[in-house]
Write an enzyme that holds these catalytic residues in place. Structure first.
Site, PDB file in Angstrom:
ATOM      1  N   ASP A   1      49.750  59.345  59.420  1.00 51.76           N
ATOM      2  CA  ASP A   1      50.047  59.116  58.004  1.00 51.76           C
ATOM      3  C   ASP A   1      50.433  60.409  57.294  1.00 51.76           C
ATOM      4  O   ASP A   1      50.067  61.507  57.714  1.00 51.76           O
ATOM      5  CB  ASP A   1      48.849  58.483  57.301  1.00 51.76           C
ATOM      6  N   GLU A   2      51.146  60.263  56.213  1.00 56.00           N
ATOM      7  CA  GLU A   2      51.421  61.325  55.242  1.00 56.00           C
ATOM      8  C   GLU A   2      51.919  62.619  55.877  1.00 56.00           C
ATOM      9  O   GLU A   2      51.595  63.714  55.423  1.00 56.00           O
ATOM     10  CB  GLU A   2      50.162  61.603  54.398  1.00 56.00           C
ATOM     11  N   SER A   3      52.734  62.483  56.910  1.00 54.48           N
ATOM     12  CA  SER A   3      53.290  63.681  57.550  1.00 54.48           C
ATOM     13  C   SER A   3      54.617  64.018  56.864  1.00 54.48           C
ATOM     14  O   SER A   3      55.697  63.933  57.449  1.00 54.48           O
ATOM     15  CB  SER A   3      53.476  63.441  59.055  1.00 54.48           C
TER      16      SER A   3
ATOM     17  N   HIS B   1      48.295  66.349  58.659  1.00 59.36           N
ATOM     18  CA  HIS B   1      46.845  66.468  58.489  1.00 59.36           C
ATOM     19  C   HIS B   1      46.239  67.335  59.595  1.00 59.36           C
ATOM     20  O   HIS B   1      45.163  67.037  60.113  1.00 59.36           O
ATOM     21  CB  HIS B   1      46.178  65.083  58.486  1.00 59.36           C
TER      22      HIS B   1
END
Length: 519
Positions: A334-336, A271
């Site tokens: 998150d969401e890496s 992100h």
């Protein structure tokens, strides 16, 4: 002789009734008051206190902070009543037609936010161990007045408050709301408006998501291109924006005046496209990607093998810490998806050390539980229960933010014209009908710090949008965080919420008028 005695008894009885009724105060039932979140204990005495132009507000402790809370109460009361009430200092609590704000030694069950609110025909006494508790009590007192108290115009009416006693304290210490200002930017006045609304429901945390692929929203003086480049756009290609450090401090101070702690989040290692576009050296190939205005996730990552990355993070954290008096720094995590786990784990471990070096506690989304959690780092559960359990196994506390229950950007139903639905539709009953300490098997109440409700803003562009997606779901979440589970009931909540919509209208809140509220 018997007749005279009987006459005297009857005369005395009717005299008492006459004296009681001559007060002119209506008989009101405190148990029927519409209160959010629902208090722990309410007992009623069947009468009322009249607030009028001669009412005095006293602060019984020599405290500038408590005096400020008294002035906060005045600012709530004066516009709609038209009274010119003021705050005075006085040690006694026996004067008639008075409201007393008092710091007292209450039972330990009240903690730092609990309070006792005692209302009689004669006066009102608010007691707490802390000024913060007095502030929470004032939010209850505000709701005990008729809905018209929320009007900004003088109302021609009398103001009565049902008599009795309320004892109240929160179920969880952490009761938060998150606002994503990265996908779409929201200015200082919008954030202040949000703070006002949150404080009215005893929410005590504002988590600001300050960076993402689409924008960087906080001035970092040692890395100025983060805002001049990274802050220059948003989802859909708008002009974006950012907070100067002075503006951010203004938000933090405004929140603190409402007993809300600001938690800044800088999401990493994923992100991060806005940062990567601003400084090519943060990329493994040394090249800046294009600025991003879409809504996909998981495609960006800081270069975890470069020392400049950790210098960058240290500088950012150092400047944020100087601006943020609260105990927490949120590091995202998150969401890496494009960061290999063998790179992700040492990265999170090292970032924890950086944050800890400034005496702050790390919070991260539940993926950080893959790393070696240090110094009481906190895991924010949003997606994977196994990650929350991994955090608990490392003695971490959990913030419970299940996307299927607390994500305020999820649509109410298929007809909602903004929002997303990847976690499902969340109607008012779904948002309310769950309990944090039973939601994740193996994560018990003692493992939970509290609850937080995130609002991601891929589709949210105005303050009206924020209010529509947040209200009234956040009211239910505030009750989950504050009120004991044994006192929560959907039918009771719904009935109170139906009555409360009049107040929301007077507060000019653009709330979602659910069909459930007309059933």
């Amino acid at each position: 002789m018997m007749h005279i005695k009987l006459f005297n008894q009857v005369f005395f009885f009717f005299s008492i009734i006459l004296i009681t009724s001559c007060s002119g105060n209506p008989q009101l039932n405190l148990s029927e008051a519409v209160l959010f979140p629902k208090p722990v204990s309410v007992s009623e005495t069947g009468s009322s206190f009249e607030l009028n132009a001669k009412t005095k507000i006293f602060v019984t402790n020599d405290s500038e902070e408590l005096l400020g809370i008294g002035n906060s109460l005045v600012s709530i009361l004066n516009p709609a009543t038209g009274f010119n009430l003021a705050v005075e200092t006085g040690s006694e609590t026996s004067k008639s037609n008075s409201i007393y704000l008092k710091i007292s030694d209450l039972d330990t069950k009240f903690g730092s936010e609990g309070y006792k609110l005692t209302i009689s025909e004669k006066n009102i006494v608010i007691e707490s161990v802390t000024v913060e508790g007095v502030f929470r009590a004032i939010q209850t007192l505000r709701q005990l007045l008729s809905d018209e108290i929320e009007s900004t115009q003088k109302q021609e009416k009398q103001w009565f408050i049902a008599s009795g006693e309320i004892e109240d304290y929160p179920e969880y210490a952490y009761r938060g709301a998150m606002l994503d200002v990265a996908r779409h930017f929201f200015g200082v006045e919008d954030v202040k408006r949000y703070i006002d609304l949150l404080a009215a429901y005893k929410i005590n945390i504002l988590h600001l998501h300050l960076s993402d692929d689409q924008g960087w929203r906080i001035e970092i003086k040692s890395w100025p291109k983060l805002t001049t480049i990274g802050g220059s756009t948003e989802v859909g290609g708008g002009e974006g924006g950012f907070y100067t450090q002075e503006q951010y401090k203004e938000i933090v101070a405004y929140a603190a005046a409402n007993y809300i702690t600001v938690i800044p989040e800088i999401d990493m290692p994923g992100h991060t496209n806005a940062a990567l576009a601003s400084y090519p050296e943060l990329n493994c190939d040394g090249k800046s990607p294009e600025l991003y205005t879409g809504i996909k996730v998981g495609f960006s990552t800081l270069c975890t093998s470069k020392e400049i990355t950790y210098k960058f993070i240290d500088d950012v954290v150092k400047e944020l810490v100087a601006l943020t008096p609260g105990p927490y720094i949120h590091i995202g995590g998150d969401e890496s998806h494009v960061t290999d786990m063998e790179d992700y784990i040492p990265f999170i471990n090292r970032v924890q050390d950086i944050v800890n070096s400034y005496n702050k506690t790390v919070i991260g989304w539940d993926e950080i539980a893959h790393a070696d959690l240090k110094n009481e780092a906190i895991v924010q559960f949003w997606a994977k229960e196994e990650n929350a359990k991994k955090g608990v196994a490392q003695n971490s506390k959990v913030i419970v933010s299940p996307s299927t229950k607390t994500y305020l950007d999820m649509k109410y139903d298929s007809l909602t014209n903004i929002g997303l639905n990847w976690a499902g539709y969340i109607e008012l009953d779904s948002a309310y009908l769950w309990t944090p300490d039973t939601f994740i098997k193996g994560v018990k109440k003692e493992n939970i710090l509290g609850i937080e409700s995130p609002l991601w803003t891929e589709t949210i562009t105005t303050m009206d949008d924020i209010e529509y997606m947040v209200f009234p779901r956040i009211i239910g979440h505030s009750e989950i965080g504050w009120t004991p589970t044994s006192l929560r009931n959907w039918e009771d909540y719904k009935e109170r919420l139906i009555k409360h919509t009049k107040r929301l209208k007077l507060m000019d809140v653009n709330y979602y008028d659910s069909k459930l509220l007309s059933e």
